[in-house]
Design a protein around this motif. Structure first.
Motif, short mmCIF file in Angstrom:
data_model
loop_
_atom_site.label_atom_id
_atom_site.label_comp_id
_atom_site.label_asym_id
_atom_site.label_seq_id
_atom_site.Cartn_x
_atom_site.Cartn_y
_atom_site.Cartn_z
N ALA A 174 -8.52 -9.18 3.22
CA ALA A 174 -7.11 -9.43 2.94
C ALA A 174 -6.25 -8.76 4.01
CB ALA A 174 -6.74 -8.90 1.56
N TYR A 175 -6.57 -7.52 4.31
CA TYR A 175 -5.79 -6.77 5.30
C TYR A 175 -5.87 -7.43 6.67
CZ TYR A 175 -3.98 -3.03 8.15
OH TYR A 175 -3.24 -2.33 9.05
N GLN A 201 -15.20 -5.31 -3.72
CA GLN A 201 -13.79 -4.96 -3.70
C GLN A 201 -13.35 -4.53 -2.30
OE1 GLN A 201 -11.53 -5.28 -5.89
NE2 GLN A 201 -12.44 -5.22 -7.94
N SER A 202 -14.17 -3.70 -1.68
CA SER A 202 -13.74 -3.19 -0.38
C SER A 202 -13.79 -4.29 0.67
CB SER A 202 -14.56 -1.97 0.03
OG SER A 202 -15.79 -2.35 0.54
N TRP A 256 -13.36 -7.45 0.14
CA TRP A 256 -12.25 -8.36 -0.15
C TRP A 256 -10.93 -7.79 0.37
CZ3 TRP A 256 -7.74 -8.87 -3.07
CH2 TRP A 256 -7.33 -10.18 -3.33
N LEU A 257 -10.73 -6.49 0.10
CA LEU A 257 -9.48 -5.87 0.56
C LEU A 257 -9.40 -5.81 2.08
CD1 LEU A 257 -8.76 -2.94 -1.89
CD2 LEU A 257 -7.30 -4.89 -1.37
N ASN A 258 -10.53 -5.53 2.71
CA ASN A 258 -10.53 -5.50 4.17
C ASN A 258 -10.20 -6.87 4.74
OD1 ASN A 258 -11.04 -2.84 4.90
ND2 ASN A 258 -13.20 -3.05 4.38
N ILE A 301 -2.69 -3.33 -7.70
CA ILE A 301 -3.73 -2.40 -7.29
C ILE A 301 -3.39 -0.98 -7.75
CG2 ILE A 301 -2.75 -1.93 -5.00
CD1 ILE A 301 -5.79 -2.16 -4.06
N PHE A 343 0.80 -1.21 0.00
CA PHE A 343 0.00 0.00 0.00
C PHE A 343 0.84 1.27 0.00
CE2 PHE A 343 -3.11 -3.12 1.24
CZ PHE A 343 -4.20 -2.73 0.50
#
Lengths: 203, 138
Positions: free
Chosen positions: A102-103, A95-96, A98-100, A69, A19
């Motif tokens: 992942a994080y 998307q959000s 999934w990213l959350n 990304i 990021f």
């Protein structure tokens, strides 16, 4: 972009690194004579990582080997994203989420290690056994210390520090084993970390 | 022992709940006693740990059993029931106890079957420890 960043390599600082390297970097909008609608250049940008032309609205590079990304288009408003079609809203939500996920998965050493094992097709299964006996004795002993010290803040802090140190030690071991691609030992250490987290959660 | 929250209480069968509330044979025996076998097992996937100890007389009969489990309600109930089950049995009979017998008695759902397997392993591990000690003493 170095070739190793094309695949999603999971390291302890992967999330931050991934990021923090994202800087807004738009290469669009040179021609003033045309209206935005007429100008295909304005609808595209170049991937900051591999330089392929991609849609400005893309969240990930559309090039099949890059898929990195992308930064957020500063000309876009929240309305553009969230008042678009139902489909767009759904995808934005996915998307959000999934990213959350992942994080959250990668920031915690235990869930990160378990995820790596899953990627290596060596998940810890319910019916799996083992773990060396001395380690189990230690875990049992720490559980009993926690149980018997109920109410005594001083001894709880002591036990907590022992567990914290062990967690740091195992996490460091995991980093090394990951670098060495030693999957079997990585599996064993992840299990030890699981017992330690379980202990920590019982305090 | 921690009280189960209302929601998780509702998910357990009354028999599991009974063992959880009133666990049988909780305790510790001297693991250096030559007549005591100690089994220590863990569930890697969830981090539960279970200790089961047996005291065996000269005829090979289990005269006492103690356990201590740090785990979910089903794991505690499985080990509590196992400790009751093996008392009075010969070690060779106890060795043949299958997890299905424990799961059936406690009506464990499929997702909790591994708790009964853990209890079966604990019995076997305690018996092995006892036998190993006897061999060493010869």
């Amino acid at each position: 972009m170095p070739s190793n960043s094309r695949t999603f390599k999971v390291t302890h600082s992967a999330v931050n690194a991934k990021f923090s390297t994202i800087t807004p970097h738009f290469k669009a909008g040179e021609t003033a004579s045309k209206t935005p609608k007429d100008c295909p250049k304005l609808l595209t940008m170049n991937c900051w990582s591999c330089d392929s032309p991609i849609k400005r609205s893309a969240i990930f590079c559309q090039s099949s080997y890059c898929k990195t990304i992308q930064p957020i288009d500063p000309t876009k408003s929240y309305f553009d994203v969230l008042t678009g079609s139902k489909k767009i809203q759904n995808y934005a939500q996915m998307q959000s989420t999934w990213l959350n996920k992942a994080y959250d998965t990668l920031k915690n050493p235990l869930s990160r290690a378990k995820y790596i094992l899953k990627l290596k097709s060596k998940d810890i299964k319910e019916e799996d056994k083992a773990t060396d006996n001395d380690f189990l004795f230690l875990i049992m002993d720490l559980h009993e210390q926690i149980e018997s010290s109920s109410g005594d803040d001083k001894s709880i802090v002591q036990v907590k520090n022992i567990i914290k140190d062990l967690i740091s030690e195992k996490t460091a071991n995991l980093s090394l084993l990951f670098a060495q691609n030693n999957v079997n030992e990585f599996y064993n250490k992840t299990i030890e970390l699981q017992y330690l987290y379980r202990l920590m959660n019982s305090i | 022992m921690l009280a189960l929250s209302q929601t998780s209480k509702a998910n357990y069968h009354p028999k599991v709940h009974d063992h959880y509330e009133k666990p049988r044979n909780v305790g510790l025996m001297d693991k250096n006693d030559p007549n005591v076998g100690t089994g220590l097992v863990g569930a890697p996937a969830c981090g539960d740990v279970m200790r089961l100890q047996i005291k065996v007389d000269d005829n090979g009969t289990i005269i006492d059993a103690k356990f201590k489990t740090f785990g979910c309600g089903s794991a505690i109930a499985s080990s509590s029931y196992a400790s009751e089950l093996i008392k009075g049995l010969g070690i060779d009979e106890a060795k043949n106890i299958k997890n299905t017998a424990i799961a059936k008695e406690l009506c464990l759902p499929p997702v909790k079957l591994h708790c009964s397997m853990l209890a079966e392993d604990a019995i076997k591990s305690a018996i092995e420890d006892y036998k190993r000690k006897k061999l060493l003493a010869l």
